[in-house]
Design an enzyme around this catalytic site. Structure first.
Site, PDB file in Angstrom:
ATOM      1  N   GLY A 281      12.912   0.049   6.221  1.00 52.63           N
ATOM      2  CA  GLY A 281      13.987  -0.237   5.281  1.00 52.63           C
ATOM      3  C   GLY A 281      14.070   0.885   4.261  1.00 52.63           C
TER       4      GLY A 281
ATOM      5  NE  ARG B 166       9.608 -10.487   7.774  1.00 51.28           N
ATOM      6  CZ  ARG B 166       8.818 -10.226   6.733  1.00 51.28           C
ATOM      7  NH1 ARG B 166       9.367 -10.102   5.530  1.00 51.28           N
ATOM      8  NH2 ARG B 166       7.539 -10.057   6.867  1.00 51.28           N
TER       9      ARG B 166
ATOM     10  N   GLY C  96       0.794  -1.226   0.000  1.00 49.72           N
ATOM     11  CA  GLY C  96       0.000   0.000   0.000  1.00 49.72           C
ATOM     12  C   GLY C  96       0.822   1.270   0.000  1.00 49.72           C
TER      13      GLY C  96
ATOM     14  CG  ASP D  57      16.257  -7.753   3.081  1.00 48.27           C
ATOM     15  OD1 ASP D  57      16.124  -8.934   3.450  1.00 48.27           O
ATOM     16  OD2 ASP D  57      15.339  -7.089   2.571  1.00 48.27           O
TER      17      ASP D  57
ATOM     18  NE  ARG E 152      15.423 -35.462   0.952  1.00 46.76           N
ATOM     19  CZ  ARG E 152      15.731 -36.380   0.036  1.00 46.76           C
ATOM     20  NH1 ARG E 152      16.368 -36.005  -1.068  1.00 46.76           N
ATOM     21  NH2 ARG E 152      15.416 -37.651   0.215  1.00 46.76           N
TER      22      ARG E 152
ATOM     23  CB  THR F   3      15.793  -4.333   6.342  1.00 47.76           C
ATOM     24  OG1 THR F   3      15.760  -5.461   5.458  1.00 47.76           O
ATOM     25  CG2 THR F   3      17.079  -3.574   6.064  1.00 47.76           C
TER      26      THR F   3
HETATM   27  O1  F6P Z   1      12.786  -7.160   3.153  1.00 49.03           O
HETATM   28  C1  F6P Z   1      12.591  -8.167   4.080  1.00 49.03           C
HETATM   29  C2  F6P Z   1      12.121  -9.443   3.413  1.00 49.03           C
HETATM   30  O2  F6P Z   1      11.982 -10.429   4.423  1.00 49.03           O
HETATM   31  C3  F6P Z   1      13.015  -9.939   2.290  1.00 49.03           C
HETATM   32  O3  F6P Z   1      14.174 -10.584   2.751  1.00 49.03           O
HETATM   33  C4  F6P Z   1      12.061 -10.833   1.549  1.00 49.03           C
HETATM   34  O4  F6P Z   1      12.433 -10.936   0.190  1.00 49.03           O
HETATM   35  C5  F6P Z   1      10.740 -10.124   1.692  1.00 49.03           C
HETATM   36  O5  F6P Z   1      10.866  -9.248   2.805  1.00 49.03           O
HETATM   37  C6  F6P Z   1       9.557 -11.030   1.921  1.00 49.03           C
HETATM   38  O6  F6P Z   1       8.414 -10.243   1.914  1.00 49.03           O
HETATM   39  P1  F6P Z   1       6.972 -10.776   2.394  1.00 49.03           P
HETATM   40  O7  F6P Z   1       6.960 -10.728   3.893  1.00 49.03           O
HETATM   41  O8  F6P Z   1       6.022  -9.797   1.798  1.00 49.03           O
HETATM   42  O9  F6P Z   1       6.818 -12.162   1.879  1.00 49.03           O
END
Ligand code: F6P
Length: 353
Positions: A115, A278, A79, A141, A269, A139
């Site tokens: 971020g 996260r 959004g 990332d 695998r 973030t």
């Molecule tokens: O930017 C953080 C992140 O976890 C990235 O590492 C990942 O590509 C993306 O967000 C995943 O987003 P969503 O939570 O919308 O699936």
């Protein structure tokens, strides 16, 4: 008159957000006698009437909060205010409603925890107002420009490292190639750090041009030395140049494991770690960063500053103009210390066998 500042979390959640909110509210209260209002659901809270926001009373913010993952204010990575998706499928500029929402809160300053994308949006949103804005980078990332660290990264690396610790014994027991796919959006920070810490044999990241043949050669070489299992870490964006070869919805990790089975004859695998990276208790490092960033952000507002982001550079808290941050991202330096360390340890990055 008592001042009042607002705080919101925006973009994907990560560990350390609650510790950041807490640090901001405590610094505002203890340092300046200010009130802090927490805005819910990121910028979306500003669309509600009344605005979805709550006063952050310091008595509610004990240390338990700093230990909790997620963000109790809620967040969104959907959004865009300037092109907001409407139920009929159209896109609408809802930024004026959000600015109106901010006015209703009668704030003296706003702190946004986000971020690079969120900070850019918030900066644009605030540009037409007189409200001072300070950004705090977060973030998993770790790709925000002008800061070596963002809140959430340390925890994500710890989780990915723990995943490797758990994959190693099962891979060794079954003589398998274990592929771990980690997040990171377009950057390989999590992959390279966890790969080194977790003892990976091969790490594939978007910043290094890698080839499957080299990966296969490394696995064959390991076998010749008597090793019957291998640990491979692959960043989610590591296969951009090979995209055409990937079919359907297969993730890079699954695709890689499949190809390695075909090309090496070994059992492989894939584990796609996903959002596990996260949601966790923040590491001590993330809690410290959250505390230091929260304090500095409030101090900047107190000094009458705005349009800046706090950051971490060379073992110090810094602040930089937001214009130097937005529109760029900080990827892994292919000649940097982590890449050199990985190569020195004999980790294959897929650009040589
Ligand atoms: O930017 C953080 C992140 O976890 C990235 O590492 C990942 O590509 C993306 O967000 C995943 O987003 P969503 O939570 O919308 O699936």
């Amino acid at each position: 008159m008592t001042k009042c500042i607002g705080i919101l979390t925006s973009g994907g959640d990560c560990a350390g957000l609650n510790a950041t909110i807490r640090a901001v509210a405590l610094r505002a209260h203890h340092g300046y006698g200010w009130k802090t209002v927490g805005i819910s659901h990121g910028t979306h809270g500003l669309l509600h009437r009344p605005v979805a926001a709550e006063p952050l009373d310091p008595s509610r913010l004990d240390a338990v909060l700093a230990r909790q993952g997620g963000t109790f204010l809620g967040t969104t990575n959907r959004g865009n205010p300037f092109a907001f998706p409407m139920p009929d499928g159209s896109l609408k500029d809802r930024s004026p409603e959000m600015v109106e929402g901010l006015r209703e809160l009668h704030l003296d300053g706003l702190i946004g925890v986000g971020g690079d994308g969120s900070l850019e949006i918030l900066r644009r949103l605030l540009s037409g107002t007189n409200l001072p804005f300070i950004g705090i980078p977060k973030t998993i990332d770790n790709d925000v420009h002008q800061t070596e660290r963002a809140v959430g990264y340390s925890t994500a690396v710890a989780i990915a490292t723990e995943a490797l610790d758990r994959l190693q014994p099962t891979g060794a027991s079954h003589e398998r190639v274990m592929v771990l796919e980690v997040m990171g959006r377009d950057a390989g920070h999590i992959a390279i750090a966890a790969g080194i810490a977790g003892g990976a044999d091969i790490v594939l990241i978007p910043e290094v041009d890698w080839h499957l043949d080299h990966v296969v050669r490394r696995i064959d070489a390991l076998r010749r030395t008597g090793r019957s299992s291998a640990l491979v870490v692959v960043a989610e964006a590591a296969l951009d140049s090979h995209q055409g070869e990937r079919s359907g919805d297969a993730s890079i990790g699954e695709w890689l494991a499949h190809r390695l089975m075909e090309m090496t004859g070994a059992e492989a695998r894939a584990t796609v770690l996903g959002h596990v990276q996260r949601g966790a208790q923040p590491t001590a490092e993330d809690r410290l960063l959250a505390a230091a960033f929260g304090v500095r952000a409030v101090d900047l507002l107190a000094a009458g500053k705005g349009d800046r982001m706090v950051g971490w550079w060379n073992r110090s808290v810094i602040d930089v103009p937001l214009e130097k941050v937005v529109g760029r991202s900080r990827t892994v330096d292919p000649d940097g210390a982590l890449i050199r360390t990985a190569r020195a340890l004999g980790i294959c990055l897929g650009d040589k066998g």
